[in-house]
Design a protein around this motif. Structure first.
Motif, PDB file in Angstrom:
ATOM      1  N   ALA A   1       0.832  -1.205   0.000  1.00 43.79           N
ATOM      2  CA  ALA A   1       0.000   0.000   0.000  1.00 43.79           C
ATOM      3  C   ALA A   1       0.862   1.249   0.000  1.00 43.79           C
ATOM      4  O   ALA A   1       1.999   1.231   0.483  1.00 43.79           O
ATOM      5  CB  ALA A   1      -0.898   0.004   1.238  1.00 43.79           C
ATOM      6  N   ASP A   2       0.356   2.299  -0.595  1.00 36.15           N
ATOM      7  CA  ASP A   2       0.912   3.626  -0.378  1.00 36.15           C
ATOM      8  C   ASP A   2      -0.264   4.564  -0.177  1.00 36.15           C
ATOM      9  O   ASP A   2      -1.409   4.115  -0.115  1.00 36.15           O
ATOM     10  CB  ASP A   2       1.817   4.055  -1.540  1.00 36.15           C
ATOM     11  CG  ASP A   2       1.171   3.829  -2.874  1.00 36.15           C
ATOM     12  OD1 ASP A   2      -0.068   4.021  -2.977  1.00 36.15           O
ATOM     13  OD2 ASP A   2       1.869   3.442  -3.839  1.00 36.15           O
ATOM     14  N   PHE A   3      -0.001   5.851  -0.066  1.00 34.93           N
ATOM     15  CA  PHE A   3      -1.083   6.751   0.321  1.00 34.93           C
ATOM     16  C   PHE A   3      -1.416   7.734  -0.786  1.00 34.93           C
ATOM     17  O   PHE A   3      -1.767   8.866  -0.545  1.00 34.93           O
ATOM     18  CB  PHE A   3      -0.700   7.456   1.622  1.00 34.93           C
ATOM     19  CG  PHE A   3      -0.395   6.476   2.709  1.00 34.93           C
ATOM     20  CD1 PHE A   3      -1.400   5.699   3.272  1.00 34.93           C
ATOM     21  CD2 PHE A   3       0.912   6.276   3.135  1.00 34.93           C
ATOM     22  CE1 PHE A   3      -1.112   4.769   4.246  1.00 34.93           C
ATOM     23  CE2 PHE A   3       1.200   5.348   4.117  1.00 34.93           C
ATOM     24  CZ  PHE A   3       0.192   4.591   4.679  1.00 34.93           C
ATOM     25  N   ASP A   4      -1.280   7.304  -2.029  1.00 36.58           N
ATOM     26  CA  ASP A   4      -1.615   8.187  -3.150  1.00 36.58           C
ATOM     27  C   ASP A   4      -3.072   8.007  -3.566  1.00 36.58           C
ATOM     28  O   ASP A   4      -3.438   8.215  -4.716  1.00 36.58           O
ATOM     29  CB  ASP A   4      -0.672   7.950  -4.331  1.00 36.58           C
ATOM     30  CG  ASP A   4      -0.718   6.514  -4.846  1.00 36.58           C
ATOM     31  OD1 ASP A   4      -1.546   5.724  -4.336  1.00 36.58           O
ATOM     32  OD2 ASP A   4       0.072   6.180  -5.743  1.00 36.58           O
ATOM     33  N   GLY A   5      -3.910   7.587  -2.634  1.00 35.02           N
ATOM     34  CA  GLY A   5      -5.323   7.420  -2.932  1.00 35.02           C
ATOM     35  C   GLY A   5      -5.768   5.975  -2.815  1.00 35.02           C
ATOM     36  O   GLY A   5      -6.899   5.646  -3.144  1.00 35.02           O
ATOM     37  N   ASP A   6      -4.893   5.102  -2.323  1.00 38.36           N
ATOM     38  CA  ASP A   6      -5.261   3.696  -2.147  1.00 38.36           C
ATOM     39  C   ASP A   6      -6.453   3.583  -1.202  1.00 38.36           C
ATOM     40  O   ASP A   6      -6.552   4.322  -0.241  1.00 38.36           O
ATOM     41  CB  ASP A   6      -4.098   2.904  -1.537  1.00 38.36           C
ATOM     42  CG  ASP A   6      -2.945   2.735  -2.505  1.00 38.36           C
ATOM     43  OD1 ASP A   6      -2.819   3.579  -3.407  1.00 38.36           O
ATOM     44  OD2 ASP A   6      -2.176   1.770  -2.349  1.00 38.36           O
ATOM     45  N   GLU A   7      -7.334   2.618  -1.485  1.00 36.79           N
ATOM     46  CA  GLU A   7      -8.428   2.320  -0.583  1.00 36.79           C
ATOM     47  C   GLU A   7      -8.253   0.915  -0.044  1.00 36.79           C
ATOM     48  O   GLU A   7      -7.645   0.068  -0.688  1.00 36.79           O
ATOM     49  CB  GLU A   7      -9.772   2.414  -1.316  1.00 36.79           C
ATOM     50  CG  GLU A   7     -10.123   3.818  -1.744  1.00 36.79           C
ATOM     51  CD  GLU A   7     -11.472   3.881  -2.445  1.00 36.79           C
ATOM     52  OE1 GLU A   7     -12.438   3.307  -1.913  1.00 36.79           O
ATOM     53  OE2 GLU A   7     -11.536   4.487  -3.514  1.00 36.79           O
TER      54      GLU A   7
HETATM   55 MG   LIG Z   1      -1.139   3.620  -4.688  1.00 34.93          MG
END
Ligand SMILES: [Mg+2]
Ligand SMILES: [Zn+2]
Ligand SMILES: [Zn+2]
Ligand SMILES: [Zn+2]
Lengths: 83, 881
Positions: B456-462
């Motif tokens: 996961a990363d925090f560029d819009g991941d749900e």
């Molecule tokens: Mg991402």
């Protein structure tokens, strides 16, 4: 004159043996399984033909194992189904 | 419970008209559905014998209420037969391989013998195809001359007549076709792979149409009280109307032309009823212009019955939202927005022991305004399974009724265990159990150290969250699926959870070389750890201020009897290792929980490496390890904040000397390339073994230019030390590499396509900017500028060419590996390790006699080996082995 190749002599082919009826009985009891639950091998498999395995025989395959050193597996000989 | 039965075999066949009539409970003759009073017409499409959907009515067939009646089939007698669109290819084949007069296979017995030699067991052999029939025109059995059969989509068949050299087409009606198919003898059908006992070919031409039960095409009542029928019902109405008109015209002896028109219309309606997306057939539409969703459309595609309803069921008690980071949470926790926590529930049985607590939950009801409010309850389930929604004025009455035997569905609160998941769920760590922390905001919060297993990363991941509803599920989640139980990956037997990015930069900055901190600095660093008391200061200044070393600070979070020796990521493998005196401080030595020397970096705490973490797991267990991860992430984030950490364009600045050196280096390389080209053109180049002179030259040029690029990197690296953030990140393993820095500050280097210099473009040159046959560096995609300096137009173009290859590669690779993964998962998903150590299928068939042949869990092993011998010896000797 033809010299037939014995596949078992090849380094990549593990040792195959036909098991006796008693051994098979013990095997089935050890794993509490039926004949049908054994893994299969085709009757025309090169190694099976070499050791004279017949349909219904159980073959013991003794392999060199990366993890366990030596590992045994048992396979029931079946007819190769037509396409 | 009935014992499971074993399926011996499955036979597929066609529905015969006889069967359709037998299973039918009512012949349907009226196209109407409901009368003015809203009551179903007898023998209409909503006949009460077909099942009931309105509550209160009873089924005429099974006498059950709407909820219990499964529905029953009816049937429509078609005025004339029509072709089933699903079988047009089979019909075409049968018409082409059989005689138009006697219906026998267009092969003599000898030929049959030849073609179907392999067919010794029933239906098992090679199936005859159109290709096995020669283009001969006479039947070997009756001598009848054969005609070519043309097929036109969707359902038109015609014979080609040859009259006086002119071709003319004669249309075959479904009735003609049916008559021909009826004549094919059973023995010939078997040769064609058809079992005539279950599938007579003439059954592919429908004479009677089954009417599905109303339960699978219920009408809905709109807000304005009007009934709205299902698409299937609409289609059936059309079919019955045309069928009716057809019959009337037929009985009245209407002219052939009208009969044919009606027949075609009936064929159209039956075709679109079965499949509304057939090629060569305009789809039937709703009054609004929307194409109808008929039988085939219900099954096909992403939202169809298979992929949409069976493989892709939606579940209750789940939540989905965007994720964002929070390093102050434990890796075992997940931050859940209050709005989700009040919506989702956990069922709790009321007992004499928790009765009072449950009453409080119920009294609080569903309202919960702030994080500090204790959780309430949304529903109460009475012992008679009735579900009562809490809210408004019923709280007190229901709380009063509460007694053992009731179940209260209380809201989520801190500490509840939930399953947390991110797609694509490629390995088992894609779903892990976390403990809830109810938080403000609208996103799920997680510690960045658990990002690697979820990818996961925090560029819009749900991500998705599921709340287990039973004690068994919660126990399983806590014991098997919890984050701390999945720190080690079964893929390689090492930790997959660990520090990333700033965790590594921070811990590197903290532990590199020797630094001394005052008491307040030490307390600042360790504020969030569970530290009871400080050790003796490592040094006391002349003015009497006690100071603690950076290594002492790090040692505070280590277990007190940890012993290990390893080389950090920053180790460059010097020819002769100077161990503790390493000038890069890369020789890590921990004695009795004290970091004696070395820098802690990716190798020590990073995800996928995590040497210290790994040793802690082996020696002290999973819980201590997860505490260590929490401590190390908090400590490193604090450490990085002491000095601050950032990167700007001026971090790529070099001095004039370096620029001069780089220019010189590149000019030298260019000269070298030109010299080699000259040698080649003079025919003096000695080819390498097995290579042409051209290939040899190409390889030499690539090599020279590659070396030049690396050298510019070295020049840049000399200028930029550990004070540079990019260098620090590359050395510590936090992110990026020295190559990235080389390309930013030094020289981007050769762009390539398939490992070769760029050769494509115009005739004998890549771009019109160069002379034909120019073999020079810049004419084939060497970029001598850096990203900082900027690229020339031609360089930019070459860069785009090289960059495109990478993009295409990844796109192709992901789709291929995704498909491969799916096939493996489908083949392996139901295998399990039995208690006797064997790997078996659900049927108890043996796949492996001993799991992995040695019966060891790869997660419990050590990077492939069953036992971490080195680690054990090191722990005892406290020395490197
Ligand atoms: Mg991402
Ligand atoms: Zn019924
Ligand atoms: Zn014939
Ligand atoms: Zn060193």
């Amino acid at each position: 004159m033809s010299i037939k190749l014995n596949v078992l002599d090849h380094v990549m082919v593990p040792d195959h043996q036909v098991m006796s009826a008693d051994e098979v009985q013990a095997l089935l009891e050890r794993y509490s399984i039926t004949f049908e639950q054994l893994p299969k091998i085709y009757h025309d498999d090169a190694a099976v033909k070499q050791i004279g395995g017949k349909v219904g025989d159980v073959i013991r395959v003794i392999r060199q194992s990366q993890t366990a050193g030596i590992a045994e597996a048992y396979r029931l000989v079946i007819r190769r189904p037509k396409k | 419970m009935p014992s499971p039965k074993r399926i011996g075999k499955i036979t597929f066949g066609l529905l015969s008209p006889k069967e359709i009539r037998t299973m039918s409970v009512r012949k349907i003759i009226w196209a109407d559905t409901y009368d003015d009073d809203g009551f179903p017409y007898p023998q209409g499409l909503m006949d009460l014998a077909l099942g009931v959907i309105d509550p209160g009515l009873r089924c005429k067939t099974c006498d059950q209420k709407a909820a219990d009646c499964p529905g029953h089939f009816g049937h429509i007698e078609l005025a004339k037969p029509v072709i089933h669109v699903g079988y047009t290819r089979l019909i075409r084949k049968l018409l082409r391989v059989t005689c138009r007069s006697c219906g026998r296979l267009l092969l003599s017995p000898d030929e049959i013998q030849k073609v179907s030699l392999t067919a010794d067991d029933e239906l098992g052999g090679e199936v005859l195809t159109e290709k096995d029939i020669k283009k001969e025109r006479a039947c070997p059995h009756c001598g009848e001359l054969q005609l070519k059969v043309n097929f036109e989509k969707p359902t038109t068949f015609s014979e080609v007549l040859l009259e006086e050299g002119r071709k003319s087409e004669h249309k075959l009606t479904p009735a003609d076709i049916r008559a021909r198919l009826e004549r094919i003898p059973p023995s010939d059908l078997r040769l064609l792979g058809i079992n005539p006992d279950v599938a007579r070919p003439e059954w592919t031409v429908l004479t009677v149409l089954p009417v599905p039960p109303v339960t699978m095409r219920p009408s809905i009542i709109l807000e304005n009280g009007q009934r709205s029928e299902d698409d299937l019902t609409h289609k059936l109405v059309d079919i019955i109307r045309i069928n009716q008109r057809f019959k009337e015209n037929q009985d009245a002896g209407a002219p052939q032309l009208i009969i044919e028109d009606l027949w075609e219309l009936l064929q159209y309606h039956v075709t679109t009823y079965l499949d509304n997306e057939v090629a060569g057939c305009p789809p039937a539409r709703h009054r609004s212009g929307r194409p109808l969703k008929t039988l085939s459309q219900r099954l096909k595609g992403k939202d169809g019955r298979f992929r949409g309803s069976l493989s892709g069921k939606r579940v209750n008690f789940s939540a989905r939202t965007v994720i964002s980071p929070n390093p102050n949470l434990s890796v075992t926790e997940v931050g859940v927005p209050l709005s989700i926590a009040v919506e989702m529930t956990v069922p709790v049985r009321v007992t004499t022991h928790n009765l009072e607590e449950m009453r409080e939950f119920v009294l609080r009801g569903p309202e919960r305004r702030t994080l500090r409010d204790p959780c309430g309850a949304n529903y109460v389930i009475r012992p008679d399974k009735r579900r009562l929604r809490l809210g408004g004025d019923n709280l007190e009455t229901i709380a009063e009724q509460l007694e053992p035997g009731y179940t209260v569905e209380r809201q989520l609160r801190d500490g509840d265990i939930v399953l947390f998941n991110r797609q694509p769920s490629l390995h088992r760590m894609s779903i892990m159990a976390h403990r809830i922390k109810v938080m403000d905001g609208k996103t799920f919060r997680l510690n960045p150290a658990v990002c690697p297993p979820y990818n996961a990363d925090f560029d819009g991941d749900e991500m998705n969250l599921h709340v287990p509803q039973t004690e068994e599920a919660r126990a399983e989640a806590a014991i098997l699926i919890a984050v701390q139980e999945n720190i080690l990956s079964p893929r390689f037997g090492g930790p997959i959870i660990g520090g990333i990015h700033d965790h590594i930069s921070g811990i590197f900055m903290l532990t590199h070389d020797l630094r001394w901190f005052t008491k307040s600095e030490v307390l600042y660093l360790l504020k969030y750890g569970e530290i009871d008391h400080l050790p003796e200061p490592g040094r006391i200044d002349e003015d009497g201020t006690p100071r603690w070393s950076n290594k002492q600070v790090f040692s505070m979070i280590l277990p007190s009897d940890l012993n290990m020796v390893f080389r950090a990521s920053s180790c460059v493998n010097c020819d002769e290792c100077r161990h503790v005196d390493c000038e890069r401080d890369a020789y890590v030595r921990i004695v009795d929980g004290q970091l004696v020397s070395g820098t802690v970096d990716k190798k020590a705490i990073g995800a996928f490496d995590g040497a210290i973490l790994n040793r802690i797991i082996r020696r002290f267990g999973m819980d201590r390890a997860s505490r260590f991860i929490d401590d190390v992430t908090k400590l490193s984030i604090r450490a990085i904040m002491i000095d601050g950490f950032s990167f700007g364009i001026d971090d790529e600045d070099l001095s004039r000397t370096e620029h001069g050196q780089i220019e010189e280096e590149l000019a030298r390389a260019k000269d070298d390339v030109e010299r080699r080209i000259r040698i080649f053109e003079e025919g003096q180049l000695e080819p390498m073994p097995g290579r042409t002179p051209e290939e040899t030259l190409e390889m030499q040029i690539m090599q020279v230019l590659g070396k030049a690029r690396d050298r510019t990197g070295e020049i840049a690296g000399r200028h930029l030390g550990l004070g540079n953030s990019a260098v620090l990140m590359a050395v510590s393993g936090a992110r990026g590499s020295m190559l990235n820095l080389t390309q930013m500050a030094g020289c981007i280097g050769q762009q390539s396509v398939r490992g070769e210099r760029i050769m494509r473009g115009y005739e004998e040159r890549t771009l019109p900017h160069y002379r034909r046959r120019d073999r020079g560096a810049d004419a084939h995609g060497f970029i001598l500028h850096s990203y900082k300096e900027g690229l020339s137009p031609t360089e930019f173009f070459f860069h785009a060419i090289g960059g495109r290859e990478g993009l295409v590669d990844t796109a192709v690779r992901t789709s291929q590996s995704g498909y491969l993964q799916r096939r493996l998962i489908n083949a392996l998903q139901d295998l399990k390790v039995a208690y006797d150590g064997t790997v078996r299928t659900t049927m108890g068939r043996i796949i492996q006699y001993h799991y992995g042949e040695d019966g060891t869990d790869p997660m419990k092993g050590s990077f492939g080996d069953p036992v971490d011998v080195k680690g054990i010896v090191e722990s005892v000797l406290k020395e490197e082995v």
